[in-house]
Design a protein around this motif. Structure first.
Motif, PDB file in Angstrom:
ATOM      1  N   GLY A  69       0.812  -1.213   0.000  1.00 57.38           N
ATOM      2  CA  GLY A  69       0.000   0.000   0.000  1.00 57.38           C
ATOM      3  C   GLY A  69       0.845   1.262   0.000  1.00 57.38           C
ATOM      4  N   LYS A  70       1.936   1.238   0.770  1.00 62.43           N
ATOM      5  CA  LYS A  70       2.811   2.403   0.830  1.00 62.43           C
ATOM      6  C   LYS A  70       3.546   2.587  -0.494  1.00 62.43           C
ATOM      7  CE  LYS A  70       5.958   4.747   3.993  1.00 62.43           C
ATOM      8  NZ  LYS A  70       6.711   4.644   5.273  1.00 62.43           N
ATOM      9  N   GLN A  71       3.918   1.482  -1.152  1.00 65.94           N
ATOM     10  CA  GLN A  71       4.553   1.582  -2.466  1.00 65.94           C
ATOM     11  C   GLN A  71       3.609   2.207  -3.481  1.00 65.94           C
ATOM     12  OE1 GLN A  71       6.443  -2.000  -3.937  1.00 65.94           O
ATOM     13  NE2 GLN A  71       7.403  -2.430  -1.971  1.00 65.94           N
ATOM     14  N   THR A  72       2.322   1.865  -3.387  1.00 62.24           N
ATOM     15  CA  THR A  72       1.332   2.461  -4.286  1.00 62.24           C
ATOM     16  C   THR A  72       1.234   3.970  -4.051  1.00 62.24           C
ATOM     17  OG1 THR A  72       0.037   0.408  -4.379  1.00 62.24           O
ATOM     18  CG2 THR A  72      -1.098   2.436  -4.993  1.00 62.24           C
ATOM     19  N   LEU A  73       1.260   4.398  -2.784  1.00 57.01           N
ATOM     20  CA  LEU A  73       1.214   5.831  -2.466  1.00 57.01           C
ATOM     21  C   LEU A  73       2.454   6.549  -2.994  1.00 57.01           C
ATOM     22  CD1 LEU A  73      -0.171   5.837   1.195  1.00 57.01           C
ATOM     23  CD2 LEU A  73      -1.334   6.635  -0.864  1.00 57.01           C
ATOM     24  N   ILE A  74       3.614   5.899  -2.891  1.00 60.78           N
ATOM     25  CA  ILE A  74       4.850   6.483  -3.419  1.00 60.78           C
ATOM     26  C   ILE A  74       4.754   6.626  -4.937  1.00 60.78           C
ATOM     27  CG2 ILE A  74       7.325   6.050  -3.792  1.00 60.78           C
ATOM     28  CD1 ILE A  74       7.345   4.807  -0.941  1.00 60.78           C
ATOM     29  N   ASN A  75       4.199   5.597  -5.593  1.00 65.27           N
ATOM     30  CA  ASN A  75       4.000   5.673  -7.047  1.00 65.27           C
ATOM     31  C   ASN A  75       3.058   6.812  -7.409  1.00 65.27           C
ATOM     32  OD1 ASN A  75       5.685   3.504  -7.625  1.00 65.27           O
ATOM     33  ND2 ASN A  75       4.031   1.996  -7.561  1.00 65.27           N
ATOM     34  N   LEU A  76       2.001   6.990  -6.619  1.00 64.67           N
ATOM     35  CA  LEU A  76       1.046   8.073  -6.858  1.00 64.67           C
ATOM     36  C   LEU A  76       1.716   9.445  -6.741  1.00 64.67           C
ATOM     37  CD1 LEU A  76      -2.189   6.912  -4.978  1.00 64.67           C
ATOM     38  CD2 LEU A  76      -2.091   7.626  -7.370  1.00 64.67           C
ATOM     39  N   GLY A  77       2.444   9.643  -5.642  1.00 65.82           N
ATOM     40  CA  GLY A  77       3.094  10.937  -5.414  1.00 65.82           C
ATOM     41  C   GLY A  77       4.160  11.239  -6.451  1.00 65.82           C
ATOM     42  N   SER A  78       4.988  10.249  -6.767  1.00 69.20           N
ATOM     43  CA  SER A  78       6.034  10.439  -7.775  1.00 69.20           C
ATOM     44  C   SER A  78       5.418  10.715  -9.135  1.00 69.20           C
ATOM     45  CB  SER A  78       6.923   9.190  -7.853  1.00 69.20           C
ATOM     46  OG  SER A  78       7.511   8.892  -6.606  1.00 69.20           O
ATOM     47  N   GLY A  79       4.327  10.002  -9.449  1.00 65.05           N
ATOM     48  CA  GLY A  79       3.641  10.195 -10.723  1.00 65.05           C
ATOM     49  C   GLY A  79       2.991  11.556 -10.834  1.00 65.05           C
ATOM     50  N   LEU A  80       2.466  12.079  -9.731  1.00 60.70           N
ATOM     51  CA  LEU A  80       1.826  13.398  -9.738  1.00 60.70           C
ATOM     52  C   LEU A  80       2.846  14.488 -10.083  1.00 60.70           C
ATOM     53  CD1 LEU A  80      -0.783  15.031  -9.151  1.00 60.70           C
ATOM     54  CD2 LEU A  80       0.023  15.250  -6.793  1.00 60.70           C
ATOM     55  N   ILE A  81       4.003  14.443  -9.433  1.00 62.92           N
ATOM     56  CA  ILE A  81       5.052  15.429  -9.715  1.00 62.92           C
ATOM     57  C   ILE A  81       5.548  15.281 -11.152  1.00 62.92           C
ATOM     58  CG2 ILE A  81       7.378  16.187  -9.084  1.00 62.92           C
ATOM     59  CD1 ILE A  81       6.711  15.220  -6.202  1.00 62.92           C
ATOM     60  N   ALA A  82       5.717  14.036 -11.596  1.00 63.58           N
ATOM     61  CA  ALA A  82       6.153  13.775 -12.973  1.00 63.58           C
ATOM     62  C   ALA A  82       5.137  14.308 -13.981  1.00 63.58           C
ATOM     63  CB  ALA A  82       6.364  12.277 -13.181  1.00 63.58           C
ATOM     64  N   GLY A  83       3.857  14.168 -13.662  1.00 67.97           N
ATOM     65  CA  GLY A  83       2.803  14.645 -14.553  1.00 67.97           C
ATOM     66  C   GLY A  83       2.808  16.153 -14.714  1.00 67.97           C
ATOM     67  N   PHE A  84       3.019  16.883 -13.621  1.00 72.10           N
ATOM     68  CA  PHE A  84       3.088  18.345 -13.706  1.00 72.10           C
ATOM     69  C   PHE A  84       4.250  18.774 -14.606  1.00 72.10           C
ATOM     70  CE2 PHE A  84       1.019  18.843  -9.255  1.00 72.10           C
ATOM     71  CZ  PHE A  84      -0.243  18.790  -9.822  1.00 72.10           C
ATOM     72  N   ALA A  85       5.405  18.150 -14.418  1.00 73.29           N
ATOM     73  CA  ALA A  85       6.579  18.498 -15.225  1.00 73.29           C
ATOM     74  C   ALA A  85       6.325  18.189 -16.703  1.00 73.29           C
ATOM     75  CB  ALA A  85       7.801  17.729 -14.726  1.00 73.29           C
ATOM     76  N   ALA A  86       5.744  17.029 -16.977  1.00 71.63           N
ATOM     77  CA  ALA A  86       5.487  16.611 -18.357  1.00 71.63           C
ATOM     78  C   ALA A  86       4.471  17.528 -19.034  1.00 71.63           C
ATOM     79  CB  ALA A  86       5.001  15.169 -18.378  1.00 71.63           C
ATOM     80  N   ALA A  87       3.458  17.975 -18.292  1.00 72.90           N
ATOM     81  CA  ALA A  87       2.432  18.853 -18.869  1.00 72.90           C
ATOM     82  C   ALA A  87       3.020  20.194 -19.292  1.00 72.90           C
ATOM     83  CB  ALA A  87       1.308  19.076 -17.856  1.00 72.90           C
ATOM     84  N   ILE A  88       3.869  20.764 -18.455  1.00 74.79           N
ATOM     85  CA  ILE A  88       4.471  22.066 -18.760  1.00 74.79           C
ATOM     86  C   ILE A  88       5.374  21.973 -19.987  1.00 74.79           C
ATOM     87  CG2 ILE A  88       6.090  23.810 -17.901  1.00 74.79           C
ATOM     88  CD1 ILE A  88       4.945  23.189 -15.068  1.00 74.79           C
ATOM     89  N   VAL A  89       6.160  20.896 -20.059  1.00 76.05           N
ATOM     90  CA  VAL A  89       7.098  20.716 -21.172  1.00 76.05           C
ATOM     91  C   VAL A  89       6.371  20.552 -22.505  1.00 76.05           C
ATOM     92  CG1 VAL A  89       8.746  19.053 -22.160  1.00 76.05           C
ATOM     93  CG2 VAL A  89       8.997  19.789 -19.784  1.00 76.05           C
ATOM     94  N   SER A  90       5.247  19.836 -22.493  1.00 77.49           N
ATOM     95  CA  SER A  90       4.598  19.448 -23.753  1.00 77.49           C
ATOM     96  C   SER A  90       3.383  20.278 -24.137  1.00 77.49           C
ATOM     97  CB  SER A  90       4.169  17.977 -23.664  1.00 77.49           C
ATOM     98  OG  SER A  90       3.232  17.790 -22.610  1.00 77.49           O
ATOM     99  N   GLN A  91       3.018  21.276 -23.325  1.00 73.48           N
ATOM    100  CA  GLN A  91       1.795  22.030 -23.594  1.00 73.48           C
ATOM    101  C   GLN A  91       1.757  22.729 -24.953  1.00 73.48           C
ATOM    102  OE1 GLN A  91      -1.079  22.158 -22.249  1.00 73.48           O
ATOM    103  NE2 GLN A  91      -1.999  23.991 -23.161  1.00 73.48           N
ATOM    104  N   PRO A  92       2.818  23.429 -25.399  1.00 68.43           N
ATOM    105  CA  PRO A  92       2.741  24.096 -26.705  1.00 68.43           C
ATOM    106  C   PRO A  92       2.421  23.136 -27.849  1.00 68.43           C
ATOM    107  CG  PRO A  92       4.602  24.936 -25.470  1.00 68.43           C
ATOM    108  CD  PRO A  92       4.079  23.763 -24.697  1.00 68.43           C
ATOM    109  N   ALA A  93       3.070  21.969 -27.858  1.00 67.47           N
ATOM    110  CA  ALA A  93       2.816  21.000 -28.920  1.00 67.47           C
ATOM    111  C   ALA A  93       1.417  20.404 -28.812  1.00 67.47           C
ATOM    112  CB  ALA A  93       3.858  19.881 -28.877  1.00 67.47           C
ATOM    113  N   ASP A  94       0.888  20.274 -27.602  1.00 69.47           N
ATOM    114  CA  ASP A  94      -0.463  19.752 -27.426  1.00 69.47           C
ATOM    115  C   ASP A  94      -1.482  20.707 -28.042  1.00 69.47           C
ATOM    116  OD1 ASP A  94      -2.329  17.781 -26.038  1.00 69.47           O
ATOM    117  OD2 ASP A  94      -2.989  19.647 -25.114  1.00 69.47           O
ATOM    118  N   THR A  95      -1.282  22.002 -27.849  1.00 73.46           N
ATOM    119  CA  THR A  95      -2.179  23.000 -28.439  1.00 73.46           C
ATOM    120  C   THR A  95      -2.101  22.972 -29.963  1.00 73.46           C
ATOM    121  OG1 THR A  95      -1.877  24.422 -26.499  1.00 73.46           O
ATOM    122  CG2 THR A  95      -2.787  25.452 -28.467  1.00 73.46           C
TER     123      THR A  95
END
Length: 326
Positions: A228-254
């Protein structure tokens, strides 16, 4: 002469205990058996998360394509779509989204694990571990390239359905109509921008996830961490990774949303269309809808890594090589 088997300890009790221990030790998978499980876990996690966030993607796409009408943010966008087209409009494009990202997830996650292993085989474990950021970047970029070949036709269909609600009734009819009226090449008119969007997105996603998870496991003993704790770590790490990925790729997405909205002019190539769209948008315009996309990408990336990790454990896909230093 003794009749005991070659692997016998000489004691029947010890032999019996050894057989029980072997029976209770899960077999470590390798080759196709391992990577097919990585691919299936990736397919499921991407299909579920992207499919589940279809309503957010509908609103995000509308904001990008028609910022004058949809100018009240994400919540206001939801209200406007429901008021003018009904709640069902929020599920526009669900079919191609779920199908497209099932294929893309298989290639992306399965390919990432495969290419990471190939880098380790080529460089050697120690060199790969010492240069793990480069390994993460190269593996994710190669995996995403092949994933986008599978995704592009379905993504083109999805954007057309969302931007033109009366274009077709669903995935099959929309796919067929584009193929018939515009030719198969139309499905790949957005291949350039989808690569421009997805490759940096995926590189940022995997590198940031790996780095955040590595930092956490330097402080937490992974071998004693509960499931369960590993799943929470995956969630938290994925959330931060998602924010970074969204900022980097936003112009091309538009730009991808814009280029798939309508057909190009006669004789107008994809490159010239991209240049024209980029000039029209400008830097500020290219980040239209970033709020909705940060929410969407952060949520789905967190969900993806959590689901991916849990399905891997469920399938017994534990044979991958980790190069993080913890």
């Amino acid at each position: 002469m003794s009749n005991a088997p070659a692997t016998s300890t000489g004691s029947s009790k010890l032999d019996a205990a050894k057989q029980v221990a072997l029976a209770n030790t899960p077999e470590k998978l390798s080759g196709f058996a391992l990577y097919s499980r990585f691919a299936l876990a990736g397919a499921v996690c991407c299909s579920v998360t992207h499919g589940g966030l279809t309503p957010v993607d509908v609103v995000k796409t509308r904001i990008q394509l028609d910022p004058v009408t949809y100018n009240t943010g994400m919540v206001g966008g939801f209200r406007k779509v429901i008021a003018t087209e009904g709640a069902g409009a929020l599920l526009t494009g669900f079919g191609p989204t779920a199908a497209g990202y099932f294929l893309q997830g298989a290639f992306k996650f399965g390919g990432y694990e495969l290419f990471k292993q190939q880098c380790i085989n080529y460089l050697g474990y120690e060199t790969a571990s010492n240069n793990r950021t480069a390994v993460y970047l190269a593996s994710s970029a190669l995996a995403e390239f092949f994933a986008d070949i599978a995704l592009c036709p379905l993504e083109a269909t999805r954007i057309r359905l969302v931007s033109e609600p009366t274009f077709a009734t669903g995935l099959i009819s929309g796919f067929g109509k584009i193929a018939k009226n515009e030719g198969l090449g139309a499905f790949y008119s957005g291949f350039g921008p989808i690569l421009f969007k997805q490759v940096p997105y995926t590189m940022a996603k995997f590198v940031v996830y790996e780095k955040v998870a590595e930092a956490i496991y330097k402080r937490v003993d992974k071998s004693t961490t509960s499931s369960g704790k590993q799943t929470l770590i995956n969630l938290g790490s994925g959330l931060i990774a998602g924010f970074a990925a969204a900022i980097v790729s936003q112009p091309a997405d538009t730009m991808l949303s814009k280029i798939n909205k309508t057909k190009g002019l006669p004789g107008e190539g994809t490159t010239s269309r991209l240049i024209k769209i980029a000039k029209e948008l400008g830097l500020r315009g290219s980040y239209t809808g970033i709020g909705a996309r940060l929410f969407m990408v952060g949520t789905l990336t967190a969900g993806q890594f959590a689901i991916y990790g849990d399905i891997k454990k469920l399938l017994g896909a534990t044979g991958g090589v980790e190069i993080a230093k913890t």
